[in-house]
Structure formats: structure tokens, C-alpha cells
Design an enzyme around this catalytic site. Sequence first.
Site, PDB file in Angstrom:
ATOM      1  N   GLU A  60      35.481  98.474  60.985  1.00 58.53           N
ATOM      2  CA  GLU A  60      34.807  97.181  60.851  1.00 58.53           C
ATOM      3  C   GLU A  60      33.592  97.310  59.943  1.00 58.53           C
ATOM      4  O   GLU A  60      33.312  96.413  59.147  1.00 58.53           O
ATOM      5  CB  GLU A  60      34.391  96.660  62.225  1.00 58.53           C
ATOM      6  CG  GLU A  60      33.800  95.248  62.202  1.00 58.53           C
ATOM      7  CD  GLU A  60      32.327  95.200  61.818  1.00 58.53           C
ATOM      8  OE1 GLU A  60      31.894  94.184  61.233  1.00 58.53           O
ATOM      9  OE2 GLU A  60      31.597  96.175  62.105  1.00 58.53           O
ATOM     10  N   GLU A  61      32.868  98.420  60.042  1.00 58.46           N
ATOM     11  CA  GLU A  61      31.672  98.601  59.221  1.00 58.46           C
ATOM     12  C   GLU A  61      32.003  98.662  57.739  1.00 58.46           C
ATOM     13  O   GLU A  61      31.167  98.330  56.895  1.00 58.46           O
ATOM     14  CB  GLU A  61      30.927  99.864  59.644  1.00 58.46           C
ATOM     15  CG  GLU A  61      30.382  99.845  61.065  1.00 58.46           C
ATOM     16  CD  GLU A  61      29.273  98.826  61.277  1.00 58.46           C
ATOM     17  OE1 GLU A  61      28.804  98.238  60.284  1.00 58.46           O
ATOM     18  OE2 GLU A  61      28.887  98.616  62.431  1.00 58.46           O
ATOM     19  N   ASP A  74      34.363 101.757  65.430  1.00 60.04           N
ATOM     20  CA  ASP A  74      33.652 102.696  64.567  1.00 60.04           C
ATOM     21  C   ASP A  74      32.146 102.640  64.753  1.00 60.04           C
ATOM     22  O   ASP A  74      31.576 101.667  65.228  1.00 60.04           O
ATOM     23  CB  ASP A  74      34.011 102.455  63.096  1.00 60.04           C
ATOM     24  CG  ASP A  74      33.830 101.006  62.662  1.00 60.04           C
ATOM     25  OD1 ASP A  74      33.890 100.112  63.532  1.00 60.04           O
ATOM     26  OD2 ASP A  74      33.646 100.757  61.457  1.00 60.04           O
ATOM     27  N   ARG A 105      28.537  79.480  68.699  1.00 59.68           N
ATOM     28  CA  ARG A 105      28.305  78.495  67.645  1.00 59.68           C
ATOM     29  C   ARG A 105      29.646  78.032  67.106  1.00 59.68           C
ATOM     30  O   ARG A 105      30.464  78.851  66.684  1.00 59.68           O
ATOM     31  CB  ARG A 105      27.464  79.055  66.493  1.00 59.68           C
ATOM     32  CG  ARG A 105      27.014  77.959  65.526  1.00 59.68           C
ATOM     33  CD  ARG A 105      26.085  78.471  64.437  1.00 59.68           C
ATOM     34  NE  ARG A 105      25.379  77.393  63.796  1.00 59.68           N
ATOM     35  CZ  ARG A 105      25.877  76.655  62.799  1.00 59.68           C
ATOM     36  NH1 ARG A 105      27.091  76.899  62.338  1.00 59.68           N
ATOM     37  NH2 ARG A 105      25.162  75.673  62.268  1.00 59.68           N
TER      38      ARG A 105
END
Length: 729
Positions: free
Chosen positions: A161-162, A94, A201
Amino acid sequence: MEAVPHAVDPQRVAEHGGAVMRLVDEIFPLVEGFYVDLHKNPELSNQEHRTAGAVAEWLTRAGFDVETGVGGTGVVGVLRNGEGPTVLLRGDMDALPVQERTGLPYASTARGRDDDGQDVPIMHACGHDAHTACLVGTADLLAEARDEWHGTLMVVAQPGEETLDGATAMLRDGLYTRFGRPDVVLAQHLGPQPAGMVAHRAGTIMAATTNLRVRVFGSGGHAARPENTVDPVLIAANIVNRLQTIVAREISPSEMAVVTVGVLRAGTKANVIPEEAYLEIDTRALNPAVADRLHSAIDRIVRAEAAASGAQRDPEISVARETGVTANEPEATAEVVAAHRAYFGDDRVVELPEPTTGSEDFSAFGLPGDPAPVPYVYWFLGSTPHDVWEAAPGETPYEKLMGVPATHSPFFAPDRESTLRAGLAAMSLGALTYLGTPGAPAGAATGGQASMSAGPGPGEAAGPVRPDEPAPVPAVAGPAESGFPGAVAPEGDAAAPAPDYPPPVPPTAVYPGEPAPAAAEGEEEQGEPTAYTDMDPYLDDDENAAPDYGPPPSGAPMAPPPQGPPIAAPPPQGPPVAAPPPPPGAVPYSTEGAPEPGGHPVGNAPSGGYPANGYPSGGYPAEGRPPGGYPAEDHPQGGHPVGGHPAEGPPPVAYPGDGQPPGAYPGGHPSGGYPADPYGRPLPDPRYPGPEQPDAQQPVQYGGPEQQDDHDRSGDNGQEPPQGPTYRL
């Protein structure tokens, strides 16, 4: 979960991985064209019909069993290649409601309607077009190199996802029950680091976030008689001020926490005290217990302020959306880091000294809270052009990060070739870290879980494969001399059980003062880039483009979940897919006014292609406004300049006596809608009968365009984008 150590053999990466990576050069032009097409044709969250069709087409041609409509517009492709582990690769599809101002010849001019029905510009300002292009490219090259691995490859193109709801929607639609539970999940995201770098990370890498909606109720009346009312505006103002004390006085200074009031609206007229006020609050935290404390404090303050003001009705507090902390499994991260270093070299693989306050819903694929969660690894892929990085103000990497256009910026323009090549390599090598090697025992260790894609073999017991004595957790540490940013060893915080209240977060290292790393030796001698040799078929809508995938008509229902088993796809025939054209009726794309190769902004921007004084939060050049300023006619009719009333009197629409203007704001309030029920849709405008409001009528807005934030605006203010070129290709 106790993970099974999985040693990475650099020689295996060099031999088997190298054989696969040689295919990158062959597939890159197609991936680049696919990326350009997606960038020109972005789609909003949960509306990714055209993008999903393109992904499904590519995966089908590559030989995957493909299902569409998973969790709305999600796509799942499965390639089974013998017994072995199951590796899930995820990419998001998206785009954002942002007006693109990059000046690229393939810049988006697309527009669409958001969830509130507002007409908005659309841009891939978060790099999801690159994520999707690398996803299908990786799937294709691994399909071509099946003799180098065995196991099951699951490719997931995620919607929404947004809006932080796409991953959960796919899981609820049976992602793991229908297609198999993976042994490890991998994903990458573009970041502002120099293009071609990979940043990892172990443990927590992204924050948890929650968006809260709050309604406080008062007793309305005439502004001249406040003693006869309970003013919800005052209640809301006190809430905003008091919320700022949570982080300052209730959270340990060693913890990261953010509380932001992003929406506050109330009232319709200066001489009317309204009945209610509405707030939206955003929280960020790196520790789940800290997040819980934030929410508890917000609830207490909101209710206490209402009670202190004599409100006769309790406030309403609800969660609009939320997602948890993204915490990489330390051992799996160490394995992927080792594979990436074996291929890219130490100077291009770095480890982040601290998490980012951004958030993702990717962690949902790890099944947080499950007795046997799925390990996952999520990394950042540098995308800033090297000349832009070098010209950024500051001496340290941290200072330069503050001065380059990052995601969600209308000026976000990744270095196309370096970014895509690195993304293809990083994701392919991550998958090969876990997919079994021919000749090795099936079901190689993949983070502590047996593969769900195949049952136990003869004489084997079902269940996870575990050693008698687990090996110690390998340290994730890079060379101290790495130029960006400094390497740190993991603290192992993700493996420790969370207490009732979080322990202090160990101090994190600051960014070192070394300059940004130089390009890898030989990087400039890779041959002629495709930036100006392969793009002609994709920069113009001509007869060379592939057939349109055809988004459904407006108002069409969402595609239902597929029924029955997956359809077997034939082996790939010819090239995976040609870049499709824009959907029918779209505004034609043009390269008019595009920058010449190597061009740079004119005015106050340096040759690197961004403002000399750093990138301002509003998204405009360093001077703060486009050349010439904002024309007077851009001010919305009926609006209130800088909070005041227009000189000519009230807006053309009279407010009814009940205080709620059902027709004053066509399409909803400019900051998101203030309908009679803030959780419903805005009331229709009685001035314009019919199911839809005319596009020409814009909402009444407070303040001029200069008061709007380019990152979050819900519509175009009419200002033309900068005429000068912004970035080189």
C-alpha cells in the site's frame, strides 16, 4: 452507478450485531497478541512474507478457503455461507522505512533492504499492523457467528500500500475473476483522532497523487567556462521556482492542489558543470481534472525551461507511481454510518468536514472507470491515547490534531486496547450491514450490484436488482453538537459527472471550537485492561511463541500465483493462532529500558507523552535534537557539511575525469541514487568487489544528521533513540 438504497435497521444492528460483538471480548486477547507480534516484526512493501504467512494461518484455522501469493504476497480468504451478497474486507500489511522511537517494550528493532538495496530501519508507523490484526479478528468472529448472516465474506490482506501498487497487482492477478466480484468493499485506517472514535466522510475523503521523475539535459564543462556549457543545474533551479506558480496562478483558490519537489540532485564536484539534473515531483489533488491540469502544467514548464536555456535534448518525464481520488459512495457511507452510530453512539462517530491530502490505492478495488464500479466505504479509526490528546496544545480538535504524533512519525504509538476493540467492532458491523440476515430474501441490496458469488435463483433474472423508483439519497449528517469534528452533510460531488475542467469545490466547514469529547459513559469500567495482564507471552521471545513462518531467503523469487481451485480448510480447531516469533537470525528483542507502566517522557514533554510545543515535522522533541546533540563522529566520512567541502580536502575517492563518480557513493547517492541511468540501480562500488557492498560503508551524505527528515530517511544516522520512556501503554 445508481445505487440501491439499503435501510439500516438499528434494532437489527442491536440484536444480530450485538450477538456478534459479544465475541469481541473472547477474541480480543488473541488479536492483541497478534498485533504486538506484527508490530515487533514489520516488513517493507512487497516483502510481507512472514506477515502473509501469519494471516493465511489464522484464516485457514477459521475455516476460510485461503490463497496466498495473490499479486505478490497478497492473501485472499473466502468464506461462503449460503446465498447472499459478497462483502470484501481489506487490510494492508506493509511497514515503512522509519526508525521507531516510541520507547514501547514491543518497539521494532527490525531492519531490511529497500528497493535500492539500502539497509534501512523498519517500523509500522502507519498502523498497518492494527489494520491486519483487526482484519483477521473480524474474519474469525464472523466465522464463529455464521448463524447471524448469510452471503460470502471475502478477506483481502494487501501488500504494497505504501508503494501504491499492491491493490492493482492483486486485481491484475485475478482477484475479482478468480474469487468473485464483490458487491461492496470496506476498509479502515488509523488516524490521529482520539482512540475509539470512528470518522467518516461521504464522497471524496482522500486525494489523488502522482510521483513524476524528470531528467533535464545540458552540456557539461568546466565551471570556469560556463559560456561553453548549458547548465542543467540552472535549468532545474528555474523549474523548481516556476512550479510553485502552478497552484498560485493556474488553479482556482477554491480547489485543493499541492506541487512538491521532493528530490533534486545534480553534479559531482563544485568546479564541474554536469551533463544532467534529476528531479522527483509529487502532486496532490482532490479533483481528477485538477490533477490533469497540474500534470499538463508541469510538462509545459519543464520543457519550456529547457528550451529557454538552449538545451539540445528534450527532458524526460515519466510517472513513477500514482493513484486516484478515494471517493466513498454516498449511500453506502450513510448505511455504514447508521450502523456504527447504532452501536457506538453519536458521540463516538463523527463526520469529517473536509478531505485529507493523504492518498491511498484502496480506490482501485472500486474499479474506477468501469461502467459498473464497485461501491466502497473507507473510514478512519482514532488511535491517539486520550491522555496524549488532552495534553496536546490547542483548544479545538483541529489544533490538537497538529500537536499529536500521526502516521509516518517515529513516535506514532496507538492506544492499543481502545483502538483494536473499536477496529474489530467497526469492521464487523460494516460487514453485517450488507451480509444478509437469516430469514430475509437472499441477495439483499448491497449498493446496486447483484452478488457475483452465486448465480440467479430459479425464476430470477440475472443482473443487478433495482427498484422501480430509486429512493432519494439519504443525507449523511451527524449531531451538530458532536465534539469532534463538526458534522456536515454530503455535497454529492462524487455522484456528479466530472466536467472537462473541475468546478470549484464547495467551501468546507472549519473545525468547530468545541473541546474534544469525553470518554463514553462507562468506558473506564470495562474491567482490568489486558495491557499488563495478557502481554507477557508476546513481549519476550520464549518457548510459548508459535513456530516461525519462515520468510524466503534473500534473493528468493516471489511466490507464483496459486494454481487450481482453492483448498477447502477444515473447521477451526482451538484458538485461531498464537503469535509467531521473529524470523531466524533477527536481532533479539529486549524490553530493557522499556517504560514503566504509566511512565511519561522526561524533559520538555508533558505527561501526555509528546512535545509541549507540538510535534515538529522532523520527528524530534520540541528542542529539535536528542539530549546531548549529535556526536561529531556521526558526520559521514567524506561528506560535505552544510553544503560545503570538508576542511581536509576532497573525499578519499578521487572522481574520474568523466564527471560521474562510479565508486564515490557506495550503494548509491544518499538521496536515492544517481546512477548513470536514474531509472536503473546504482553502479557498483569498484573499491569493494563482489555482488554486495559491505554494510559498514555508508553513502557519502550532504549535511549532518540534523538535516535529515526522520519521516523519509533511508537509513539510521547512528543516533541512539531517546532513553526516556515516551508513551504509556
